[in-house]
Design a protein around this motif. Sequence first.
Motif, PDB file in Angstrom:
ATOM      1  N   MET A 334      68.072  80.956   8.736  1.00  0.00           N
ATOM      2  CA  MET A 334      67.978  80.324  10.254  1.00  0.00           C
ATOM      3  C   MET A 334      66.977  79.158  10.412  1.00  0.00           C
ATOM      4  N   THR A 335      67.653  78.196  10.875  1.00  0.00           N
ATOM      5  CA  THR A 335      67.015  76.777  11.233  1.00  0.00           C
ATOM      6  C   THR A 335      65.897  77.178  12.243  1.00  0.00           C
ATOM      7  N   PRO A 336      64.980  76.123  12.359  1.00  0.00           N
ATOM      8  CA  PRO A 336      63.902  76.379  13.754  1.00  0.00           C
ATOM      9  C   PRO A 336      64.753  76.132  15.167  1.00  0.00           C
ATOM     10  N   SER A 337      64.415  76.788  16.023  1.00  0.00           N
ATOM     11  CA  SER A 337      65.029  76.414  17.483  1.00  0.00           C
ATOM     12  C   SER A 337      64.653  75.156  17.828  1.00  0.00           C
ATOM     13  N   ASN A 338      63.373  74.343  17.508  1.00  0.00           N
ATOM     14  CA  ASN A 338      63.077  73.197  17.753  1.00  0.00           C
ATOM     15  C   ASN A 338      64.024  72.127  17.348  1.00  0.00           C
ATOM     16  N   ILE A 339      64.626  71.392  18.248  1.00  0.00           N
ATOM     17  CA  ILE A 339      65.793  70.370  17.633  1.00  0.00           C
ATOM     18  C   ILE A 339      65.373  69.557  16.870  1.00  0.00           C
ATOM     19  N   ASP A 368      72.418  77.869  11.889  1.00  0.00           N
ATOM     20  CA  ASP A 368      72.006  76.684  12.617  1.00  0.00           C
ATOM     21  C   ASP A 368      72.057  76.876  13.852  1.00  0.00           C
ATOM     22  N   LEU A 369      70.726  77.211  14.445  1.00  0.00           N
ATOM     23  CA  LEU A 369      70.613  77.736  16.019  1.00  0.00           C
ATOM     24  C   LEU A 369      71.321  76.635  16.849  1.00  0.00           C
ATOM     25  N   ASN A 370      71.226  75.287  16.281  1.00  0.00           N
ATOM     26  CA  ASN A 370      71.321  73.925  17.167  1.00  0.00           C
ATOM     27  C   ASN A 370      72.753  73.254  16.702  1.00  0.00           C
ATOM     28  N   ALA A 371      73.697  74.309  16.178  1.00  0.00           N
ATOM     29  CA  ALA A 371      74.900  73.590  15.897  1.00  0.00           C
ATOM     30  C   ALA A 371      75.659  73.124  16.920  1.00  0.00           C
ATOM     31  N   ARG A 372      75.661  73.624  17.876  1.00  0.00           N
ATOM     32  CA  ARG A 372      76.557  73.284  19.258  1.00  0.00           C
ATOM     33  C   ARG A 372      75.617  72.727  20.298  1.00  0.00           C
ATOM     34  N   GLY A 373      74.749  71.881  19.712  1.00  0.00           N
ATOM     35  CA  GLY A 373      73.628  71.271  20.681  1.00  0.00           C
ATOM     36  C   GLY A 373      72.506  72.127  20.634  1.00  0.00           C
ATOM     37  N   PRO A 374      71.472  71.379  21.645  1.00  0.00           N
ATOM     38  CA  PRO A 374      69.872  72.210  21.686  1.00  0.00           C
ATOM     39  C   PRO A 374      70.419  73.716  22.273  1.00  0.00           C
ATOM     40  N   LEU A 375      69.986  74.787  21.586  1.00  0.00           N
ATOM     41  CA  LEU A 375      69.972  76.014  22.225  1.00  0.00           C
ATOM     42  C   LEU A 375      69.158  76.356  23.368  1.00  0.00           C
ATOM     43  N   LEU A 376      67.772  75.723  23.247  1.00  0.00           N
ATOM     44  CA  LEU A 376      66.810  75.903  24.174  1.00  0.00           C
ATOM     45  C   LEU A 376      66.634  74.789  25.150  1.00  0.00           C
ATOM     46  N   GLY A 377      66.337  75.007  26.322  1.00  0.00           N
ATOM     47  CA  GLY A 377      65.901  73.788  27.267  1.00  0.00           C
ATOM     48  C   GLY A 377      64.552  73.595  27.437  1.00  0.00           C
ATOM     49  N   PRO A 378      64.082  72.587  28.105  1.00  0.00           N
ATOM     50  CA  PRO A 378      62.497  72.688  28.416  1.00  0.00           C
ATOM     51  C   PRO A 378      61.779  73.635  29.035  1.00  0.00           C
ATOM     52  N   SER A 379      62.521  74.659  29.760  1.00  0.00           N
ATOM     53  CA  SER A 379      61.821  75.462  30.113  1.00  0.00           C
ATOM     54  C   SER A 379      61.744  76.796  29.473  1.00  0.00           C
ATOM     55  N   ASP A 380      62.390  76.623  28.158  1.00  0.00           N
ATOM     56  CA  ASP A 380      62.489  78.035  27.383  1.00  0.00           C
ATOM     57  C   ASP A 380      61.096  77.909  26.328  1.00  0.00           C
ATOM     58  N   THR A 381      60.478  76.693  26.221  1.00  0.00           N
ATOM     59  CA  THR A 381      59.540  76.851  25.328  1.00  0.00           C
ATOM     60  C   THR A 381      58.064  76.178  26.067  1.00  0.00           C
ATOM     61  N   LEU A 382      56.917  76.234  25.170  1.00  0.00           N
ATOM     62  CA  LEU A 382      55.720  75.952  25.724  1.00  0.00           C
ATOM     63  C   LEU A 382      55.453  74.435  25.435  1.00  0.00           C
ATOM     64  N   ASP A 383      55.747  74.204  24.211  1.00  0.00           N
ATOM     65  CA  ASP A 383      55.622  72.850  23.811  1.00  0.00           C
ATOM     66  C   ASP A 383      56.731  72.352  23.101  1.00  0.00           C
ATOM     67  N   GLY A 384      57.965  72.679  23.260  1.00  0.00           N
ATOM     68  CA  GLY A 384      58.984  72.152  22.526  1.00  0.00           C
ATOM     69  C   GLY A 384      59.228  72.740  21.051  1.00  0.00           C
ATOM     70  N   VAL A 385      58.411  73.649  20.797  1.00  0.00           N
ATOM     71  CA  VAL A 385      58.161  74.482  19.392  1.00  0.00           C
ATOM     72  C   VAL A 385      58.323  75.984  19.981  1.00  0.00           C
ATOM     73  N   HIS A 386      57.249  76.319  20.497  1.00  0.00           N
ATOM     74  CA  HIS A 386      57.181  77.769  20.520  1.00  0.00           C
ATOM     75  C   HIS A 386      58.023  78.339  22.029  1.00  0.00           C
ATOM     76  N   PRO A 387      58.813  79.162  21.441  1.00  0.00           N
ATOM     77  CA  PRO A 387      59.832  79.668  22.778  1.00  0.00           C
ATOM     78  C   PRO A 387      59.150  80.595  23.650  1.00  0.00           C
ATOM     79  N   LEU A 388      59.115  80.373  24.834  1.00  0.00           N
ATOM     80  CA  LEU A 388      58.596  81.490  25.749  1.00  0.00           C
ATOM     81  C   LEU A 388      59.681  82.645  25.780  1.00  0.00           C
ATOM     82  N   ALA A 389      59.391  83.819  26.623  1.00  0.00           N
ATOM     83  CA  ALA A 389      60.401  84.798  26.525  1.00  0.00           C
ATOM     84  C   ALA A 389      61.794  84.646  26.766  1.00  0.00           C
ATOM     85  N   SER A 390      62.088  83.685  27.857  1.00  0.00           N
ATOM     86  CA  SER A 390      63.550  83.402  27.888  1.00  0.00           C
ATOM     87  C   SER A 390      63.877  82.624  26.770  1.00  0.00           C
ATOM     88  N   GLY A 391      63.291  81.882  25.846  1.00  0.00           N
ATOM     89  CA  GLY A 391      63.763  81.257  24.557  1.00  0.00           C
ATOM     90  C   GLY A 391      64.116  82.211  23.498  1.00  0.00           C
TER      91      GLY A 391
END
Length: 410
Positions: A334-339, A368-391
Amino acid sequence: MRNKTIFRMVLALLAAGLVFCGTAAASFVPAASPRIKTMGRWIPADNGSLYAGRGGVVVSTQFEGTGVQVQMYSDSQGDCWWLKKLDDGPLIRFKVQMGMNVLFQNLPMGKHTLFMIRDTEGMRGVTILRGFYFIGESETPAVSVPTAVQGNANHSGTAARTGKPTHNKTVGKKTVSKKNANAPVTPPVQKAPRRRSIEIIGDSVAAGAFIYPEGDYFQRESSYLAFGPRLARMLNADWSLVASSGEGAVRNNEEKPPYNAMHAGEQIERAFYSQKEPRWSNQMDDPDLVILAYGENDFNDEVNRPSDAYFKEQYKELVLKLRQFRPNSVIFCMTPSNIVTSRRSVPGMGGAVAELRAAGDTNVYFVDLNARGPLLGPSDTLDGVHPLASGHDKIALYLRAYARAVLGWN
């Protein structure tokens, strides 16, 4: 130095069986008793204790009484966070203290089911689970197998009698004795059907770092809420979480060439993060699915990142080593969730998987988590790297679709 001395004294007392509860009206059940059910990388010891040096491990049991206490120790002076749950009640977070911990008290007399989940990753040290005191329980009741929190616990908690923590497994040996011809025939033990199981091996994202909003690093971490255990609960599967913050497949966080620190390949077979032994052999469990969740730390430094060719070859070696350890498992790479790091990891990771599949290993998949574009939005992560619960929830849902398609799980 003083803390290490105290810890050695505690270990000596545990080995001698000299640490007891002062409550008279309580029955003590050692952690390695068949009454105690476990999930994840637990190692039994000869005094009935269980040792765990990974995050996300689960212990569950049933008792009949008015309260329950647990006796626990840690080589990090108890600085681990756990979750506890009684019957259909809520999950309650608590910090383990060295020695006796009162979990629930003043309960109505009756049968109860207890669950405990370690929320902190193995980097924080090894937990020693000595056993439980069931208040008001005068005799050992007949106990059915409890179901886990939104799933079942893996029933692997058995005692080993070797003098120290061990992972050796006796296979095929039988004890032969003379039998009375008139004695009643003991019916064969009915084994529970084998449950689905998922193993997650990865970095701080896999460990659930920064899910909680406040506190120090480990207080903000939640193994239970991370995408791997969350996915397992969605699929009604057991889980094992082997995650280490800052770790990479070939390069750790802030590591510079020649990348000769300890990486993922050296962690796969460790029962505990903090020490090389004991090993966790492939006979201890047999996961249907293994998720390799690396790449963030490998590629988070544009200057000191590995080349695509180097990463491809080293990542392929990592999967080959994992395949020796997990010969029958489906493997999701699995790739990282960070785009940003996700895009950087695709050529090497995807190339390694393509070569492995071309060589005949069709049970390894590139995800590839982001094969269809960014899987997570800005509100889904703390810092663009570490997902929050929604991420983490979005990652788990994405992986669920893959697991259903590849393994045929509903």
